[in-house]
Design a protein around this motif. Structure first.
Motif, PDB file in Angstrom:
ATOM      1  N   GLY A  88      -8.214  74.040  45.679  1.00 11.39           N
ATOM      2  CA  GLY A  88      -6.780  73.552  45.230  1.00 11.39           C
ATOM      3  C   GLY A  88      -7.109  73.064  42.964  1.00 11.39           C
ATOM      4  N   LEU A  89      -7.225  72.322  43.276  1.00 12.31           N
ATOM      5  CA  LEU A  89      -7.590  70.652  42.455  1.00 12.31           C
ATOM      6  C   LEU A  89      -9.030  71.913  41.091  1.00 12.31           C
ATOM      7  CD1 LEU A  89      -7.271  67.746  43.727  1.00 12.31           C
ATOM      8  CD2 LEU A  89      -5.682  68.993  42.941  1.00 12.31           C
ATOM      9  N   ALA A  90     -10.054  71.635  42.115  1.00 16.04           N
ATOM     10  CA  ALA A  90     -11.288  72.271  41.209  1.00 16.04           C
ATOM     11  C   ALA A  90     -11.107  73.860  41.401  1.00 16.04           C
ATOM     12  CB  ALA A  90     -12.267  73.019  42.691  1.00 16.04           C
ATOM     13  N   GLY A  91     -10.208  74.829  41.788  1.00  9.10           N
ATOM     14  CA  GLY A  91      -9.929  75.540  40.986  1.00  9.10           C
ATOM     15  C   GLY A  91      -8.972  75.798  39.402  1.00  9.10           C
ATOM     16  N   MET A  92      -7.917  74.799  39.852  1.00 13.07           N
ATOM     17  CA  MET A  92      -7.366  74.385  38.194  1.00 13.07           C
ATOM     18  C   MET A  92      -8.161  73.996  37.136  1.00 13.07           C
ATOM     19  SD  MET A  92      -4.305  71.906  37.753  1.00 13.07           S
ATOM     20  CE  MET A  92      -2.944  72.453  38.474  1.00 13.07           C
ATOM     21  N   ILE A  93      -9.678  73.166  37.516  1.00 11.88           N
ATOM     22  CA  ILE A  93     -10.504  73.254  36.110  1.00 11.88           C
ATOM     23  C   ILE A  93     -10.806  74.229  35.846  1.00 11.88           C
ATOM     24  CG2 ILE A  93     -12.385  71.878  36.182  1.00 11.88           C
ATOM     25  CD1 ILE A  93     -11.617  69.984  38.334  1.00 11.88           C
ATOM     26  N   ILE A 114      -6.262  73.425  26.873  1.00 17.48           N
ATOM     27  CA  ILE A 114      -7.282  72.061  27.141  1.00 17.48           C
ATOM     28  C   ILE A 114      -6.308  70.913  27.455  1.00 17.48           C
ATOM     29  CG2 ILE A 114      -8.662  70.231  26.953  1.00 17.48           C
ATOM     30  CD1 ILE A 114     -10.634  72.412  24.951  1.00 17.48           C
ATOM     31  N   LEU A 115      -5.622  70.628  26.935  1.00 14.93           N
ATOM     32  CA  LEU A 115      -4.134  69.749  27.038  1.00 14.93           C
ATOM     33  C   LEU A 115      -3.847  70.081  28.566  1.00 14.93           C
ATOM     34  CD1 LEU A 115      -3.659  68.902  23.033  1.00 14.93           C
ATOM     35  CD2 LEU A 115      -4.320  67.428  25.114  1.00 14.93           C
ATOM     36  N   PHE A 116      -3.086  71.269  28.395  1.00 12.24           N
ATOM     37  CA  PHE A 116      -1.944  71.285  29.409  1.00 12.24           C
ATOM     38  C   PHE A 116      -2.729  71.506  30.272  1.00 12.24           C
ATOM     39  CE2 PHE A 116      -0.903  74.929  32.105  1.00 12.24           C
ATOM     40  CZ  PHE A 116       0.610  74.827  31.674  1.00 12.24           C
ATOM     41  N   TYR A 117      -4.207  71.847  31.090  1.00 11.43           N
ATOM     42  CA  TYR A 117      -4.899  71.698  32.303  1.00 11.43           C
ATOM     43  C   TYR A 117      -4.778  70.650  32.456  1.00 11.43           C
ATOM     44  CZ  TYR A 117      -4.164  76.618  32.845  1.00 11.43           C
ATOM     45  OH  TYR A 117      -3.463  78.192  33.157  1.00 11.43           O
ATOM     46  N   LEU A 118      -5.208  69.068  31.711  1.00  7.32           N
ATOM     47  CA  LEU A 118      -5.941  67.892  31.566  1.00  7.32           C
ATOM     48  C   LEU A 118      -4.692  67.571  31.940  1.00  7.32           C
ATOM     49  CD1 LEU A 118      -8.691  67.695  29.418  1.00  7.32           C
ATOM     50  CD2 LEU A 118      -8.312  68.151  31.607  1.00  7.32           C
ATOM     51  N   GLN A 119      -3.753  67.802  31.104  1.00  9.65           N
ATOM     52  CA  GLN A 119      -1.878  67.090  31.739  1.00  9.65           C
ATOM     53  C   GLN A 119      -2.140  67.304  33.637  1.00  9.65           C
ATOM     54  OE1 GLN A 119      -0.265  64.991  30.548  1.00  9.65           O
ATOM     55  NE2 GLN A 119      -0.788  64.802  28.401  1.00  9.65           N
ATOM     56  N   ASN A 120      -1.678  68.474  33.881  1.00  9.29           N
ATOM     57  CA  ASN A 120      -1.958  69.040  35.259  1.00  9.29           C
ATOM     58  C   ASN A 120      -2.651  68.538  36.057  1.00  9.29           C
ATOM     59  OD1 ASN A 120       0.614  70.540  34.230  1.00  9.29           O
ATOM     60  ND2 ASN A 120      -0.950  71.848  34.117  1.00  9.29           N
ATOM     61  N   MET A 121      -3.611  67.936  35.540  1.00  9.87           N
ATOM     62  CA  MET A 121      -4.823  67.473  36.547  1.00  9.87           C
ATOM     63  C   MET A 121      -4.095  65.931  36.791  1.00  9.87           C
ATOM     64  SD  MET A 121      -8.067  69.063  35.786  1.00  9.87           S
ATOM     65  CE  MET A 121      -7.949  70.339  34.690  1.00  9.87           C
ATOM     66  N   GLU A 122      -3.912  65.533  35.081  1.00  3.81           N
ATOM     67  CA  GLU A 122      -3.822  63.739  35.407  1.00  3.81           C
ATOM     68  C   GLU A 122      -2.271  63.616  36.484  1.00  3.81           C
ATOM     69  OE1 GLU A 122      -5.639  60.990  34.482  1.00  3.81           O
ATOM     70  OE2 GLU A 122      -7.293  62.372  33.818  1.00  3.81           O
ATOM     71  N   SER A 123      -1.486  64.753  36.183  1.00  2.00           N
ATOM     72  CA  SER A 123       0.315  64.717  37.106  1.00  2.00           C
ATOM     73  C   SER A 123      -0.244  64.259  38.213  1.00  2.00           C
ATOM     74  CB  SER A 123       0.513  65.507  37.001  1.00  2.00           C
ATOM     75  OG  SER A 123       1.122  65.062  35.728  1.00  2.00           O
ATOM     76  N   ILE A 124      -1.510  65.605  39.200  1.00  2.96           N
ATOM     77  CA  ILE A 124      -1.524  65.353  40.272  1.00  2.96           C
ATOM     78  C   ILE A 124      -3.031  63.984  40.671  1.00  2.96           C
ATOM     79  CG2 ILE A 124      -2.916  66.246  42.393  1.00  2.96           C
ATOM     80  CD1 ILE A 124      -2.377  69.210  40.654  1.00  2.96           C
ATOM     81  N   LEU A 152      -4.700  54.220  40.281  1.00  2.66           N
ATOM     82  CA  LEU A 152      -3.385  54.317  39.444  1.00  2.66           C
ATOM     83  C   LEU A 152      -3.327  53.831  38.112  1.00  2.66           C
ATOM     84  CD1 LEU A 152      -0.548  55.534  39.409  1.00  2.66           C
ATOM     85  CD2 LEU A 152       0.244  54.118  40.763  1.00  2.66           C
ATOM     86  N   ASP A 153      -3.823  52.946  37.941  1.00  4.49           N
ATOM     87  CA  ASP A 153      -3.706  52.504  36.527  1.00  4.49           C
ATOM     88  C   ASP A 153      -4.269  52.978  35.395  1.00  4.49           C
ATOM     89  OD1 ASP A 153      -1.429  50.734  37.396  1.00  4.49           O
ATOM     90  OD2 ASP A 153      -2.614  48.570  37.348  1.00  4.49           O
ATOM     91  N   GLU A 154      -5.604  53.574  35.818  1.00  5.12           N
ATOM     92  CA  GLU A 154      -6.165  54.240  34.673  1.00  5.12           C
ATOM     93  C   GLU A 154      -6.083  55.735  34.426  1.00  5.12           C
ATOM     94  OE1 GLU A 154     -11.104  52.429  35.282  1.00  5.12           O
ATOM     95  OE2 GLU A 154     -10.086  53.777  36.310  1.00  5.12           O
ATOM     96  N   ALA A 155      -5.377  56.406  35.518  1.00  9.59           N
ATOM     97  CA  ALA A 155      -4.915  57.972  35.786  1.00  9.59           C
ATOM     98  C   ALA A 155      -4.180  58.000  34.148  1.00  9.59           C
ATOM     99  CB  ALA A 155      -5.029  58.222  37.230  1.00  9.59           C
ATOM    100  N   LYS A 156      -2.908  56.505  34.554  1.00  9.04           N
ATOM    101  CA  LYS A 156      -1.952  56.495  34.340  1.00  9.04           C
ATOM    102  C   LYS A 156      -1.944  56.812  32.579  1.00  9.04           C
ATOM    103  CE  LYS A 156       1.802  54.842  36.931  1.00  9.04           C
ATOM    104  NZ  LYS A 156       3.042  53.617  37.155  1.00  9.04           N
ATOM    105  N   ASP A 157      -2.792  55.513  32.405  1.00 12.34           N
ATOM    106  CA  ASP A 157      -3.255  55.648  31.138  1.00 12.34           C
ATOM    107  C   ASP A 157      -4.151  56.631  30.444  1.00 12.34           C
ATOM    108  OD1 ASP A 157      -2.736  52.866  31.133  1.00 12.34           O
ATOM    109  OD2 ASP A 157      -4.831  51.853  31.279  1.00 12.34           O
ATOM    110  N   ASP A 158      -4.904  57.670  31.252  1.00  7.47           N
ATOM    111  CA  ASP A 158      -5.472  58.823  30.930  1.00  7.47           C
ATOM    112  C   ASP A 158      -4.585  59.793  30.450  1.00  7.47           C
ATOM    113  OD1 ASP A 158      -8.330  57.448  30.608  1.00  7.47           O
ATOM    114  OD2 ASP A 158      -8.686  58.347  32.761  1.00  7.47           O
ATOM    115  N   ARG A 159      -3.569  60.023  31.830  1.00  3.93           N
ATOM    116  CA  ARG A 159      -1.864  60.937  30.690  1.00  3.93           C
ATOM    117  C   ARG A 159      -1.473  60.444  30.065  1.00  3.93           C
ATOM    118  NH1 ARG A 159       2.355  61.248  33.390  1.00  3.93           N
ATOM    119  NH2 ARG A 159       3.417  63.532  33.238  1.00  3.93           N
ATOM    120  N   MET A 160      -1.446  59.395  29.315  1.00  9.40           N
ATOM    121  CA  MET A 160      -1.071  59.062  28.570  1.00  9.40           C
ATOM    122  C   MET A 160      -1.760  58.834  27.481  1.00  9.40           C
ATOM    123  SD  MET A 160       2.063  57.809  27.386  1.00  9.40           S
ATOM    124  CE  MET A 160       3.369  57.356  28.579  1.00  9.40           C
ATOM    125  N   LEU A 161      -2.254  59.571  27.234  1.00  8.93           N
ATOM    126  CA  LEU A 161      -3.559  59.543  25.403  1.00  8.93           C
ATOM    127  C   LEU A 161      -3.508  60.428  25.401  1.00  8.93           C
ATOM    128  CD1 LEU A 161      -5.555  58.612  23.840  1.00  8.93           C
ATOM    129  CD2 LEU A 161      -7.052  58.793  25.600  1.00  8.93           C
TER     130      LEU A 161
END
Length: 172
Positions: A88-93, A114-124, A152-161
Motif C-alpha cells: 500500500g505504501l509502496a503503491g502510493m510512491i 509531487i507535493l501532494f503525494y509526499l504530504q500524504n506519505m509523510e502524514s502516514i 516521529l520528530d523528523e517525520a513531522k519536520d519533513d512534513r512541515m517543510l
C-alpha cells in the motif's frame, strides 16, 4: 434478530501479541522507508522548484537516519526485520510517479503532484510512528520509545517543510 456483539471496556493485548503486532507494523514502515530511499531521488529529479528538490533530498537523508534507528529497535527487541508487506505504501510512491508523468508538460502542476503525494506519505509516517510510540509505552521500553520519538520528530519536520513549500508555491 441480529446477534449483539459482546463489548468490553478493557483491551488485553498481552506482551507476545503486542510485540508481534508492533514488529509487523514496524516491518511495513521499514519496507516503505527503503522504497522511499530508492525512489525519492528519482522524484527529486522531476522537481522543477529548487526548494522542493532540496526538501526531497533532505527527506531522503532523514529517512536513512530513521532506518538506522529502526535497525536499532529490531536489535533491542531481538527481532528479525522482515521488511515486507508495504504494498500500500509502496503503491502510493508509485502512484506519485504516474501523477508526475501525467503532468510532464506543466512544471507547476508536476511539482504540485509531487507535493501532494509526499504530504500524504509523510502524514502516514507521522501517524504510524505515533501509534508505534504508544505501543512502546505499553511495552515499557524507554529506549525504543526514544528512537521512535526521534523518527516521529523528523517525520513531522519533513512534513512541515513540505507544507511550507506547498504554501510558498501556491501563494507565489
Amino acid at each position: 434478530m441480529e446477534k449483539q456483539i459482546e463489548r468490553s471496556r478493557i483491551i488485553h493485548l498481552g506482551d507476545t501479541r503486542l510485540l508481534k503486532f508492533f514488529t509487523n507494523n514496524l516491518d511495513k514502515i521499514y519496507c516503505a522507508k527503503q522504497h522511499m530511499v530508492a525512489r525519492f531521488p528519482e522524484i527529486a529529479n522531476q522537481a522543477y522548484f529548487e526548494d522542493l528538490n532540496h526538501a526531497i533530498m533532505e527527506t531522503v537523508d532523514d529517512v536513512k537516519k530513521q532506518i538506522i534507528r529502526m535497525d536499532e529497535i529490531y536489535d533491542r527487541l531481538g527481532a528479525q526485520n522482515k521488511a515486507t508487506g508495504c504494498t500500500g505504501l509502496a503503491g502510493m510512491i508509485e502512484e506519485a510517479f504516474t501523477a508526475i508523468h501525467e503532468q510532464k508538460g506543466d512544471t507547476a502542476l508536476r511539482d504540485m503532484a509531487i507535493l501532494f503525494y509526499l504530504q500524504n506519505m509523510e502524514s502516514i509516517e507521522v501517524a504510524s510512528f505515533q501509534v508505534l510510540q504508544m505501543m512502546a509505552v505499553k511495552m515499557k521500553n524507554a529506549e525504543i520509545l526514544q528512537l521512535l520519538k526521534e523518527n516521529l520528530d523528523e517525520a513531522k519536520d519533513d512534513r512541515m517543510l513540505l507544507l511550507l513549500i506547498t504554501a510558498k508555491y501556491v501563494t507565489s
